[in-house]
Design a protein around this motif. Structure first.
Motif, PDB file in Angstrom:
ATOM      1  N   ILE A 337       0.845  -1.197   0.000  1.00 42.81           N
ATOM      2  CA  ILE A 337       0.000   0.000   0.000  1.00 42.81           C
ATOM      3  C   ILE A 337       0.886   1.254   0.000  1.00 42.81           C
ATOM      4  O   ILE A 337       1.981   1.251   0.543  1.00 42.81           O
ATOM      5  CB  ILE A 337      -0.955   0.023   1.212  1.00 42.81           C
ATOM      6  CG1 ILE A 337      -0.162   0.054   2.529  1.00 42.81           C
ATOM      7  CG2 ILE A 337      -1.896  -1.162   1.185  1.00 42.81           C
ATOM      8  CD1 ILE A 337      -1.026   0.228   3.756  1.00 42.81           C
ATOM      9  N   LYS A 338       0.403   2.300  -0.628  1.00 41.10           N
ATOM     10  CA  LYS A 338       1.191   3.527  -0.762  1.00 41.10           C
ATOM     11  C   LYS A 338       0.988   4.483   0.405  1.00 41.10           C
ATOM     12  O   LYS A 338       1.748   5.428   0.576  1.00 41.10           O
ATOM     13  CB  LYS A 338       0.815   4.242  -2.068  1.00 41.10           C
ATOM     14  CG  LYS A 338       1.115   3.431  -3.324  1.00 41.10           C
ATOM     15  CD  LYS A 338       2.590   3.121  -3.455  1.00 41.10           C
ATOM     16  CE  LYS A 338       2.887   2.375  -4.744  1.00 41.10           C
ATOM     17  NZ  LYS A 338       4.329   2.011  -4.848  1.00 41.10           N
ATOM     18  N   SER A 339      -0.043   4.251   1.207  1.00 41.69           N
ATOM     19  CA  SER A 339      -0.291   5.130   2.342  1.00 41.69           C
ATOM     20  C   SER A 339       0.533   4.674   3.537  1.00 41.69           C
ATOM     21  O   SER A 339       1.313   3.725   3.456  1.00 41.69           O
ATOM     22  CB  SER A 339      -1.785   5.127   2.679  1.00 41.69           C
ATOM     23  OG  SER A 339      -2.212   3.814   2.992  1.00 41.69           O
ATOM     24  N   GLY A 340       0.345   5.312   4.659  1.00 47.69           N
ATOM     25  CA  GLY A 340       1.072   4.931   5.865  1.00 47.69           C
ATOM     26  C   GLY A 340       2.014   6.031   6.323  1.00 47.69           C
ATOM     27  O   GLY A 340       2.308   6.983   5.592  1.00 47.69           O
ATOM     28  N   ASN A 341       2.501   5.880   7.534  1.00 46.88           N
ATOM     29  CA  ASN A 341       3.417   6.845   8.134  1.00 46.88           C
ATOM     30  C   ASN A 341       4.826   6.592   7.604  1.00 46.88           C
ATOM     31  O   ASN A 341       5.457   5.594   7.953  1.00 46.88           O
ATOM     32  CB  ASN A 341       3.370   6.691   9.661  1.00 46.88           C
ATOM     33  CG  ASN A 341       4.194   7.732  10.378  1.00 46.88           C
ATOM     34  OD1 ASN A 341       5.322   8.027  10.005  1.00 46.88           O
ATOM     35  ND2 ASN A 341       3.647   8.278  11.441  1.00 46.88           N
ATOM     36  N   ARG A 342       5.326   7.487   6.766  1.00 45.77           N
ATOM     37  CA  ARG A 342       6.615   7.251   6.114  1.00 45.77           C
ATOM     38  C   ARG A 342       7.776   7.291   7.099  1.00 45.77           C
ATOM     39  O   ARG A 342       8.802   6.630   6.880  1.00 45.77           O
ATOM     40  CB  ARG A 342       6.847   8.270   4.990  1.00 45.77           C
ATOM     41  CG  ARG A 342       7.042   9.705   5.428  1.00 45.77           C
ATOM     42  CD  ARG A 342       7.129  10.631   4.239  1.00 45.77           C
ATOM     43  NE  ARG A 342       7.356  12.011   4.613  1.00 45.77           N
ATOM     44  CZ  ARG A 342       8.558  12.588   4.618  1.00 45.77           C
ATOM     45  NH1 ARG A 342       9.630  11.899   4.261  1.00 45.77           N
ATOM     46  NH2 ARG A 342       8.702  13.859   4.954  1.00 45.77           N
ATOM     47  N   PHE A 343       7.629   8.047   8.171  1.00 46.50           N
ATOM     48  CA  PHE A 343       8.703   8.104   9.161  1.00 46.50           C
ATOM     49  C   PHE A 343       8.799   6.789   9.927  1.00 46.50           C
ATOM     50  O   PHE A 343       9.894   6.260  10.132  1.00 46.50           O
ATOM     51  CB  PHE A 343       8.474   9.269  10.137  1.00 46.50           C
ATOM     52  CG  PHE A 343       8.525  10.613   9.500  1.00 46.50           C
ATOM     53  CD1 PHE A 343       9.743  11.197   9.171  1.00 46.50           C
ATOM     54  CD2 PHE A 343       7.363  11.302   9.199  1.00 46.50           C
ATOM     55  CE1 PHE A 343       9.799  12.446   8.577  1.00 46.50           C
ATOM     56  CE2 PHE A 343       7.406  12.553   8.600  1.00 46.50           C
ATOM     57  CZ  PHE A 343       8.627  13.121   8.287  1.00 46.50           C
ATOM     58  N   LEU A 344       7.662   6.257  10.335  1.00 51.30           N
ATOM     59  CA  LEU A 344       7.663   4.967  11.035  1.00 51.30           C
ATOM     60  C   LEU A 344       8.179   3.873  10.123  1.00 51.30           C
ATOM     61  O   LEU A 344       8.972   3.015  10.556  1.00 51.30           O
ATOM     62  CB  LEU A 344       6.245   4.639  11.520  1.00 51.30           C
ATOM     63  CG  LEU A 344       6.075   3.299  12.236  1.00 51.30           C
ATOM     64  CD1 LEU A 344       7.005   3.192  13.433  1.00 51.30           C
ATOM     65  CD2 LEU A 344       4.625   3.097  12.659  1.00 51.30           C
ATOM     66  N   ARG A 345       7.756   3.885   8.859  1.00 51.16           N
ATOM     67  CA  ARG A 345       8.230   2.871   7.916  1.00 51.16           C
ATOM     68  C   ARG A 345       9.744   2.973   7.736  1.00 51.16           C
ATOM     69  O   ARG A 345      10.449   1.955   7.695  1.00 51.16           O
ATOM     70  CB  ARG A 345       7.512   3.051   6.573  1.00 51.16           C
ATOM     71  CG  ARG A 345       7.898   2.005   5.536  1.00 51.16           C
ATOM     72  CD  ARG A 345       6.937   2.028   4.362  1.00 51.16           C
ATOM     73  NE  ARG A 345       6.912   3.299   3.661  1.00 51.16           N
ATOM     74  CZ  ARG A 345       5.885   4.152   3.703  1.00 51.16           C
ATOM     75  NH1 ARG A 345       4.819   3.881   4.415  1.00 51.16           N
ATOM     76  NH2 ARG A 345       5.930   5.284   3.027  1.00 51.16           N
ATOM     77  N   TYR A 346      10.258   4.193   7.644  1.00 51.15           N
ATOM     78  CA  TYR A 346      11.699   4.402   7.477  1.00 51.15           C
ATOM     79  C   TYR A 346      12.473   3.803   8.652  1.00 51.15           C
ATOM     80  O   TYR A 346      13.442   3.057   8.466  1.00 51.15           O
ATOM     81  CB  TYR A 346      11.997   5.893   7.357  1.00 51.15           C
ATOM     82  CG  TYR A 346      13.454   6.252   7.506  1.00 51.15           C
ATOM     83  CD1 TYR A 346      14.339   6.143   6.429  1.00 51.15           C
ATOM     84  CD2 TYR A 346      13.962   6.696   8.725  1.00 51.15           C
ATOM     85  CE1 TYR A 346      15.680   6.463   6.570  1.00 51.15           C
ATOM     86  CE2 TYR A 346      15.302   7.021   8.868  1.00 51.15           C
ATOM     87  CZ  TYR A 346      16.146   6.905   7.789  1.00 51.15           C
ATOM     88  OH  TYR A 346      17.488   7.214   7.947  1.00 51.15           O
ATOM     89  N   TYR A 347      12.032   4.109   9.877  1.00 48.85           N
ATOM     90  CA  TYR A 347      12.763   3.626  11.047  1.00 48.85           C
ATOM     91  C   TYR A 347      12.637   2.115  11.208  1.00 48.85           C
ATOM     92  O   TYR A 347      13.583   1.451  11.641  1.00 48.85           O
ATOM     93  CB  TYR A 347      12.272   4.343  12.308  1.00 48.85           C
ATOM     94  CG  TYR A 347      12.839   5.737  12.448  1.00 48.85           C
ATOM     95  CD1 TYR A 347      14.194   5.937  12.675  1.00 48.85           C
ATOM     96  CD2 TYR A 347      12.019   6.866  12.342  1.00 48.85           C
ATOM     97  CE1 TYR A 347      14.717   7.210  12.793  1.00 48.85           C
ATOM     98  CE2 TYR A 347      12.548   8.143  12.466  1.00 48.85           C
ATOM     99  CZ  TYR A 347      13.894   8.312  12.690  1.00 48.85           C
ATOM    100  OH  TYR A 347      14.425   9.571  12.804  1.00 48.85           O
ATOM    101  N   LEU A 348      11.486   1.546  10.860  1.00 51.58           N
ATOM    102  CA  LEU A 348      11.325   0.100  10.951  1.00 51.58           C
ATOM    103  C   LEU A 348      12.212  -0.629   9.939  1.00 51.58           C
ATOM    104  O   LEU A 348      12.834  -1.644  10.259  1.00 51.58           O
ATOM    105  CB  LEU A 348       9.859  -0.285  10.728  1.00 51.58           C
ATOM    106  CG  LEU A 348       8.903  -0.007  11.894  1.00 51.58           C
ATOM    107  CD1 LEU A 348       7.455  -0.176  11.446  1.00 51.58           C
ATOM    108  CD2 LEU A 348       9.207  -0.926  13.071  1.00 51.58           C
TER     109      LEU A 348
END
Length: 414
Positions: A337-348
């Motif tokens: 999916i293209k949505s979501g919190n990009r900062f959380l995804r980056y850190y994960l």
């Protein structure tokens, strides 16, 4: 019975629509986006709630950069609204736009947008509220600023290397040492010409590197010889061009050092707040998750109880893949999916890259996913490893549990 309040936010105004469970508009008005305006809004909501006596009040705002933060937090923290079981939601604008598409021929006005938000609240299925304590919000401001600074540092270093190629194009191919080490950056900031570097005695250049590098070079004489070799092999610049490049390099060095110093101060501030958050110990018990990764993940998650389960957390991070199925057909390849919190995804994802190198279970999983395909192996495997990490993060935070290698993590409590 519930009362729904849709708020369309701009930098100057808040447009309101109050709606009941039948979809009837009860009130519609505009206030200024400031403290008196929010207080007037609060009073109108309370007055109507005293008349209708709803079981709950749901307030929704689009997540419009910094403009929605103050009114959302004010309404969330107001005691009179808390007494009336008020929940405040910040909603992704994409969700509102897709919902609005179901209504044909609607105009684009602030009042209509507020009505759409209220109607979307009425349909429900919004799982994440803005509920985050101040410590998480303060940490989020710091970690996002750090994110911004790190990317600026990366860009500045790339720009520095481009200009270094003008001055000494053979440097990177001949010198097996980081150009961003203190000693070499000191040498470049001294504005030595290539002829001066090439003509220096190797011992003198080695002593200079030892002094500036605080004896961190394992073989300073070899590094000195490599630097001289690069200087002799590089093209020569005219005096006017050399002076310009030296000034650019010096300015770039100052910028790099300034950002690096600011990052140290930022890390100290992050560590201070992180010490007061219980979940930080849980995350930092995972091999490979340091202060920065733990802070970045926690600042975006907030209280883990905001999420129903690990699947909701993964969706919030944008680490979910859409299913494509029809009848007996089910697609093997699906898109994230293209949505979501990009900062959380980056850190994960960054944390997963670190954990896989230190925790055998994650390393084995990463290699297994790499071997499943022939294209985009690393990227695909790393994102899937991050999805696996979400389950671990969710369980540890819900249970207040430390990670112990070789032992199974308890399932998150219901």
């Amino acid at each position: 019975m519930k009362l729904f309040v849709g708020i369309d936010v701009s930098s100057d105004h808040l447009d309101m629509c109050l709606m009941n469970m039948e979809g009837e508009q009860l009130e519609s008005f505009r206030v200024d986006n400031n403290l008196p305006g929010a207080q007037h809004l609060r009073d109108r909501i309370v007055r109507l709630a005293n008349t209708l006596l709803p079981a709950e009040i749901h307030i929704g705002l689009e997540a419009t950069s910094v403009y929605s933060w103050h009114p959302a937090m004010y309404l969330h923290e107001d005691e009179s609204l808390k007494q009336r079981k008020t929940k405040v939601f910040t909603i992704n604008p994409k969700l509102i736009n897709k919902f609005k598409a179901a209504y044909a021929d609607l105009d684009k006005t602030d009042r209509i947008d507020a009505w759409i938000i209220a109607d979307r609240l009425r349909f429900g299925r919004l799982t994440t509220t803005i509920v985050m304590q101040e410590q998480y919000l303060a940490l989020q401001r710091l970690t996002r600023m750090r994110f911004h600074m790190v990317h600026n540092l990366t860009r500045e270093k790339q720009y520095f290397l481009q200009n270094l190629f003008y001055k000494c194009n053979a440097f990177r191919s001949e010198v097996d040492s980081s150009v961003f080490g203190h000693a070499i950056m000191e040498m470049l900031s001294e504005r030595f010409s290539l002829d001066e570097i090439a003509g220096m005695d190797v011992t003198d250049l080695a002593d200079y590197l030892k002094d500036k590098g605080k004896n961190r070079f394992p073989d300073p004489e070899n590094v000195a010889r490599c630097i001289q070799k690069a200087a002799r092999a590089s093209y020569r610049l005219s005096k006017v061009m050399e002076d310009s490049i030296d000034l650019v390099l010096g300015t770039s060095i100052q910028t790099i050092r300034s950002i690096q110093a600011q990052l140290k101060d930022m890390d100290k501030a992050i560590a201070k707040i992180l010490d007061g958050i219980v979940g930080s110990k849980c995350l930092r018990s995972i091999p490979g998750i340091d202060l920065v990764y733990a802070a970045g993940i926690l600042s975006e998650i907030g209280d883990i109880e905001r999420f129903d389960d690990q699947a909701a957390l993964a969706k919030y991070a944008g680490l979910t893949w859409r299913k494509h199925q029809s009848g007996s057909f089910e697609a093997e390849e699906t898109k994230r999916i293209k949505s979501g919190n990009r900062f959380l995804r980056y850190y994960l994802v960054e944390a997963a890259n670190s954990v896989k190198n230190r925790e055998p279970e994650f390393g084995e999983y990463y290699r297994k996913k790499c071997n499943e395909v022939t294209k985009h192996q690393h990227k695909r495997a790393l994102v899937l490893t991050a999805r696996k990490l979400v389950r671990l993060v969710d369980a540890l935070l819900r249970n207040g549990q430390l990670y112990t290698p070789g032992r199974k993590v308890n399932k998150a409590r219901d």
